[in-house]
Design a protein around this motif. Structure first.
Motif, PDB file in Angstrom:
ATOM      1  N   ILE A 591       0.837  -1.205   0.000  1.00 44.74           N
ATOM      2  CA  ILE A 591       0.000   0.000   0.000  1.00 44.74           C
ATOM      3  C   ILE A 591       0.871   1.254   0.000  1.00 44.74           C
ATOM      4  O   ILE A 591       0.614   2.195  -0.750  1.00 44.74           O
ATOM      5  N   GLU A 592       1.895   1.218   0.819  1.00 41.91           N
ATOM      6  CA  GLU A 592       2.769   2.398   0.943  1.00 41.91           C
ATOM      7  C   GLU A 592       3.453   2.757  -0.360  1.00 41.91           C
ATOM      8  O   GLU A 592       3.668   3.913  -0.689  1.00 41.91           O
ATOM      9  N   MET A 593       3.852   1.716  -1.070  1.00 42.64           N
ATOM     10  CA  MET A 593       4.679   1.929  -2.241  1.00 42.64           C
ATOM     11  C   MET A 593       3.880   2.631  -3.330  1.00 42.64           C
ATOM     12  O   MET A 593       2.768   2.252  -3.657  1.00 42.64           O
ATOM     13  N   ASP A 594       4.479   3.642  -3.858  1.00 45.06           N
ATOM     14  CA  ASP A 594       3.828   4.438  -4.878  1.00 45.06           C
ATOM     15  C   ASP A 594       4.268   3.977  -6.259  1.00 45.06           C
ATOM     16  O   ASP A 594       5.309   3.351  -6.418  1.00 45.06           O
ATOM     17  N   LYS A 595       3.474   4.334  -7.274  1.00 52.60           N
ATOM     18  CA  LYS A 595       3.866   3.873  -8.612  1.00 52.60           C
ATOM     19  C   LYS A 595       5.210   4.446  -9.050  1.00 52.60           C
ATOM     20  O   LYS A 595       5.903   3.848  -9.867  1.00 52.60           O
ATOM     21  N   LYS A 596       5.606   5.568  -8.471  1.00 51.66           N
ATOM     22  CA  LYS A 596       6.916   6.124  -8.856  1.00 51.66           C
ATOM     23  C   LYS A 596       8.070   5.224  -8.408  1.00 51.66           C
ATOM     24  O   LYS A 596       9.199   5.364  -8.868  1.00 51.66           O
ATOM     25  N   HIS A 597       7.778   4.314  -7.466  1.00 53.48           N
ATOM     26  CA  HIS A 597       8.832   3.418  -6.993  1.00 53.48           C
ATOM     27  C   HIS A 597       9.006   2.185  -7.868  1.00 53.48           C
ATOM     28  O   HIS A 597       9.812   1.313  -7.556  1.00 53.48           O
ATOM     29  N   PHE A 598       8.215   2.120  -8.906  1.00 50.95           N
ATOM     30  CA  PHE A 598       8.408   1.002  -9.839  1.00 50.95           C
ATOM     31  C   PHE A 598       9.243   1.509 -10.998  1.00 50.95           C
ATOM     32  O   PHE A 598       8.834   2.407 -11.724  1.00 50.95           O
ATOM     33  N   MET A 599      10.413   0.959 -11.128  1.00 51.18           N
ATOM     34  CA  MET A 599      11.311   1.404 -12.192  1.00 51.18           C
ATOM     35  C   MET A 599      12.175   0.257 -12.627  1.00 51.18           C
ATOM     36  O   MET A 599      12.141  -0.798 -12.057  1.00 51.18           O
TER      37      MET A 599
ATOM     38  N   TYR B 313       9.890  -8.097 -17.068  1.00 54.54           N
ATOM     39  CA  TYR B 313       9.506  -7.132 -16.019  1.00 54.54           C
ATOM     40  C   TYR B 313       9.178  -5.774 -16.629  1.00 54.54           C
ATOM     41  O   TYR B 313       8.132  -5.184 -16.347  1.00 54.54           O
ATOM     42  N   LEU B 317       5.699  -3.876 -16.668  1.00 52.47           N
ATOM     43  CA  LEU B 317       5.644  -2.595 -15.945  1.00 52.47           C
ATOM     44  C   LEU B 317       5.016  -1.519 -16.831  1.00 52.47           C
ATOM     45  O   LEU B 317       4.134  -0.771 -16.398  1.00 52.47           O
ATOM     46  N   ILE B 342      -1.389  -0.593 -12.155  1.00 51.55           N
ATOM     47  CA  ILE B 342      -0.248  -0.574 -11.239  1.00 51.55           C
ATOM     48  C   ILE B 342      -0.675  -0.110  -9.850  1.00 51.55           C
ATOM     49  O   ILE B 342       0.024  -0.332  -8.870  1.00 51.55           O
ATOM     50  N   LYS B 348       1.011  -4.678  -7.965  1.00 50.14           N
ATOM     51  CA  LYS B 348       2.273  -4.265  -7.328  1.00 50.14           C
ATOM     52  C   LYS B 348       3.055  -5.480  -6.851  1.00 50.14           C
ATOM     53  O   LYS B 348       4.267  -5.575  -7.023  1.00 50.14           O
ATOM     54  N   ARG B 355      10.749  -8.078  -9.801  1.00 51.42           N
ATOM     55  CA  ARG B 355      11.957  -7.274  -9.604  1.00 51.42           C
ATOM     56  C   ARG B 355      12.860  -7.905  -8.551  1.00 51.42           C
ATOM     57  O   ARG B 355      14.091  -7.918  -8.687  1.00 51.42           O
ATOM     58  N   SER B 560      13.173   2.753  -3.882  1.00 51.32           N
ATOM     59  CA  SER B 560      12.539   1.592  -4.529  1.00 51.32           C
ATOM     60  C   SER B 560      13.320   0.313  -4.224  1.00 51.32           C
ATOM     61  O   SER B 560      12.747  -0.769  -4.103  1.00 51.32           O
ATOM     62  N   TYR B 563      12.230  -0.766  -0.797  1.00 51.30           N
ATOM     63  CA  TYR B 563      10.923  -1.426  -0.875  1.00 51.30           C
ATOM     64  C   TYR B 563      11.059  -2.857  -1.401  1.00 51.30           C
ATOM     65  O   TYR B 563      10.439  -3.790  -0.899  1.00 51.30           O
TER      66      TYR B 563
END
Lengths: 599, 599
Positions: A591-599, B313, B317, B342, B348, B355, B560, B563
């Motif tokens: 929940i905490e993780m935001d989509k910006k943290h997916f890279m 991935y 993504l 996402i 997620k 990842r 990230s 996380y």
């Protein structure tokens, strides 16, 4: 020909684990007896061996073709549809008044398992027709029943389930396909819209395709509460009794990784505003009506997954028995002959894992059919609890065979070694074919939400309690009566206890926290539930086997079942621990993780 | 174009997790510096983006063809081999005297990761040439080196590894291909036999194919101790300096589930008794010589698996960011717009799992390359321990990415939903392509036996102790210096402790019990080892990230990573518990169970 399923195991489940004889005594089914059922299974076996299995691999290499706006399938399909119809398989569960055989779900499922193991793609066509016809049986007017059901059950016509649109897949709320009444009776509607992923949505193996379509009547509410169900034939009879096209257009065909013997198409309804459909059931109740077909289809998906896993198991078993390679670890003589690979413990493990998953799945599915038969035909007062338990188990019986079936068929590939990756052997096709099952009829994620977000909490948890009581009954039985199994009963009891605790924790959370937090690991909860449920099925199966052994009626089949049960409790059930550890953690990183943290 | 790998992550591993700068200071590599290395990675990136990635999917649909006894591959291969050669990539790690760039393994692996992520099949051709040439470098006479190495490194010729025979796959002891000396020097031999599963064993993208072949010299001992290694070119230069065929015949090509851009062929050597090969290295030491190439190839397989998982991935993504579907669970307004998928926690989770597996694998592989560089170029006295640890980790670095990569790419398919099963999207190809990696270069079962039966106990357990010390060092570092990570250090410590206990239990068993019992769950032991090793890699990666955050240098990349580390410890590491539970059990059902119980 390689085996592709075990008849002994099917009969074992029907007669020794689940009470088919009790079911056959119920009024609805009393025209049948164990003998007549066995003759039917003989016929299914015959059809599967003679006509389905021989074309299984060819249907993979000779995919359907989309030419001049129509889909052309393997020529065998036309013959098979006729045979499925003549054998009574499409209407197997229907009442006699519709030309059905009125057999219990347990028997129909057994036949479908045989068909799916022989030729998964080919087995889908008749099952879709069954689902469509049964919906018409339930909700149709006499005219609709009379018009469509006999043709569907005879295999002359194909039934389909038409829901998904390009922008509406997992979420059906956004369905845009429209329906406009053409008269005041509001019986016939003009249909217009785009639909994708329609299995058997167009093919030349039948004379007509009868689509059951979800669409929104003009002015209906937004969301799923504004959806209605329509019968939209590909071809209609006009007033001069001529057969004319109904403006249902095949836009294209999807090319897939597997499941290649059946076309999945993109349909466009009403390009020329000349597509007509009959309202089925009540306006705006379409989704709830469709759920009858969807729930049956979900059990059917689990069954198909188990059936593919069955063929993969037998293919790899045969190879393991024949292929010689290497020596056993304690062999001192380097010149001693190589052994069949089935003697290597790692190969045994991979075979056992397949069998544990596949036969465990089939047992759960048979249990569902048993509940379904009771819910349909038992005394009125007990029907509801069977129906609720079946509802609870449906996402599990759909998902466990589909998810673990990937692992199971992957083991079959692995046993073949490098040959398993090659098209000269059947394993890779099974691995590709089974992969669709976690996707269609609701992804695993959707079923996780269905189980935890809806089924577990419905009626104040009544279905979950019924389920745990059933499992506890099994545990108690082995504790009191079958000392050899009590150790496994305790293991299952532990796992059940953990599942109950997690369920309690999550249900409490549902009241206090945001829904998002409560549901964040719903897919894992479903996986945990599946592992426990299959453990229960293995204990259930072990009971008659151990009794037979104790009574000196034991044979290799019973012994092998006990071994597979032991395998499950030693190697598979412990996986529940890992999931419980996670589900008991309070880390809400998803929940905490935001989509910006997916890279 | 979709991304297919993260350059930032590669540089992070090279410079922040593993000490590339320290490696570049070693004598052997001191001609390079971080700047020149970065320019090389730019060049690799350029080659990958411009020439490899664009033909990835086409190579899947336009498979090689076997016509008139020869294999014809996608025309792009010819151009790519030239480019790989010109860029110096085939001889990247070789000394300058052979035309090599003499770069560290860490850098060569980084480039191979980029190539594999862009186009797995195409990336295999040059890697095979590298392996063959390096074997010749190590064991060849000046004549052999001079004749073959420059052509292999330039991409003009293709190198291969030729071991498997129809009856000898996992067990090479039975290899029958024969070698007969043609003169007293015993340098040139007449070769005769059947070999299967030869990657790039014949194709028209190069002028010649140089096979490194395991064969048995007449009169040599039985088993693997009688195998010798030969260079067998597809074409030879005769005394009149004409190029003539060397009686190496392509019998057929295997059609595969994936990895379709590279041919795997069946070769027949010496049908006309006119096939000649040069002995490479010592007689009867062929298998031990071949292990140099095999060990590098095994790391290469792990790297290919991680690279496919990387492209899968990034493809999923991108889809998850663009595809809108459904609303969040706490949304009250049914008319609010749908969200990109996402934002759903299950999506997620599936992205994080990919990842965690992929970057955890890549980290372990980079660690192996780091150990390899130290073992090759560091002070003599420390080389051995790096070599031993690398040997220990090789089966893990080969198997974890391959086995968990199936799961990882399966998640990519799942995120695409129904579209993931269709050929319009790339996910299904990744799922098919990755499936070969648990099979070639030794199945997972073989690597389990290698790890537990050989590597763990070698030298009285010295390598295992070195490994646990490395892991403990990491745990101690976070405990003492990075309080935010100490909780994860403890979790890893628990897992390591369990692994040590299991290892102790099994090693003791190795002395008391039959080998069969000790080794029965070797594959699961390998899986457990992998889960712990990847946990270690995630803690290693978290250290520089947490330090950066604490020093206010944190950015989204570092966050990230934290996380993803948390995900690993919450969701993946607990899987170790389940395996430990099994490995601590004394039930020997895999041994007890007889083949008659498989039915």
């Amino acid at each position: 020909m390689a085996e592709f399923y075990s008849r002994r195991n099917l009969e074992f489940l029907l007669t020794e684990v689940f009470d088919i004889e009790g079911v056959l005594k119920l009024d609805k089914f009393k025209k049948h007896d164990l003998n007549s059922i066995r003759l039917m299974l003989d016929a299914a076996d015959q059809l599967a061996k003679t006509h389905l299995y021989p074309s299984y691999r060819e249907m993979d290499t000779q995919e359907p073709e989309f030419k001049n706006g129509r889909v052309h399938v393997h020529p065998k399909i036309k013959e098979l549809m006729k045979r499925f119809g003549e054998g009574g398989w499409i209407g197997a569960q229907a009442d006699e008044e519709f030309g059905g055989l009125n057999i219990p779900s347990m028997v129909a499922s057994s036949a479908n398992f045989i068909f799916g193991a022989a030729n998964f793609s080919a087995s889908v066509y008749p099952q879709l027709s069954t689902g469509a016809a049964r919906l018409i049986e339930t909700y149709g007017s006499d005219y609709l029943k009379h018009t469509f059901i006999p043709k569907l059950y005879s295999g002359a016509w194909q039934g389909t389930m038409v829901m998904t649109e390009p922008e509406s897949g997992s979420s059906l709320a956004g369905i845009k396909t429209s329906a406009t009444p053409i008269d005041e009776d509001r019986e016939l509607f003009r249909i217009k819209g785009q639909k994708i992923f329609i299995s058997a949505g167009d093919h030349d193996g039948v004379g007509n395709i009868i689509h059951l379509v979800l669409a929104r009547i003009e002015g209906a509410p937004a969301g799923t509460k504004g959806l209605s169900l329509f019968i939209v034939p590909q071809k209609m009879t006009n007033e001069e009794d001529q057969i004319v096209m109904n403006d249902v257009n095949t836009v294209g065909m999807f090319h897939k990784m597997g499941y290649k013997g059946a076309p999945i198409v993109h349909l466009s309804f009403g390009d020329k505003d000349k597509c007509y459909g009959y309202l089925l059931g009540e306006e705006n109740k379409g989704l709830s009506h469709m759920f009858q077909m969807m729930n049956e289809a979900r059990i059917g998906v689990g069954l198909s997954a188990a059936s593919i896993a069955s063929s993969a198991y037998y293919a790899s078993l045969e190879y393991a028995q024949e292929r010689v390679q290497g020596q056993l670890p304690d062999e001192k003589d380097p010149d001693s002959p190589q052994v069949p690979i089935i003697e290597h413990s790692d190969v045994k493990r991979m075979l056992l894992q397949q069998r544990a998953i596949m036969e465990g799945s089939l047992s759960l599915l048979m249990n569902c059919s048993y509940f379904s038969d009771r819910a349909t035909a038992d005394k009125i007062e007990v029907r509801e609890i069977f129906r609720l338990t079946l509802d609870l188990l449906t996402p599990v019986a759909k998902t466990y065979p589909s998810e673990f079936g990937i692992l199971s068929t992957s083991n079959a590939v692995q046993i073949f070694g490098g040959a398993g990756y090659c098209k000269d052997f059947p394993a890779e096709q099974y691995f590709r074919d089974i992969r669709i099952h976690t996707l269609h009829e609701g992804t695993s994620g959707i079923h996780g939400l269905d189980l935890l977000g809806r089924k577990i909490i419905m009626g104040g948890g009544i279905a979950f309690r019924a389920f745990t009581e059933e499992v506890s009954k099994t545990i108690k039985k082995v504790k009191l009566e079958i000392i050899e199994l009590s150790k496994y009963g305790e293991k299952l009891n532990d796992a059940l206890f953990r599942l109950q605790n997690v369920t309690m924790r999550l249900s409490t959370m549902a009241m206090k926290e945001k829904k998002e937090v409560f549901l964040m690991d719903a897919t894992l909860y479903l996986e945990l539930f599946g592992i426990v449920a299959i453990g229960w099925q293995w204990l259930l199966q072990a009971i008659p086997c151990q009794i037979a052994i104790n009574e000196n009626r034991g044979d290799e089949f019973y012994e092998s079942k006990i071994y597979t049960m032991r395998y499950y409790f030693e190697y598979e059930l412990p996986k529940a621990e890992a999931i419980v550890t996670r589900l008991n953690s309070s880390d809400t990183l998803l929940i905490e993780m935001d989509k910006k943290h997916f890279m």
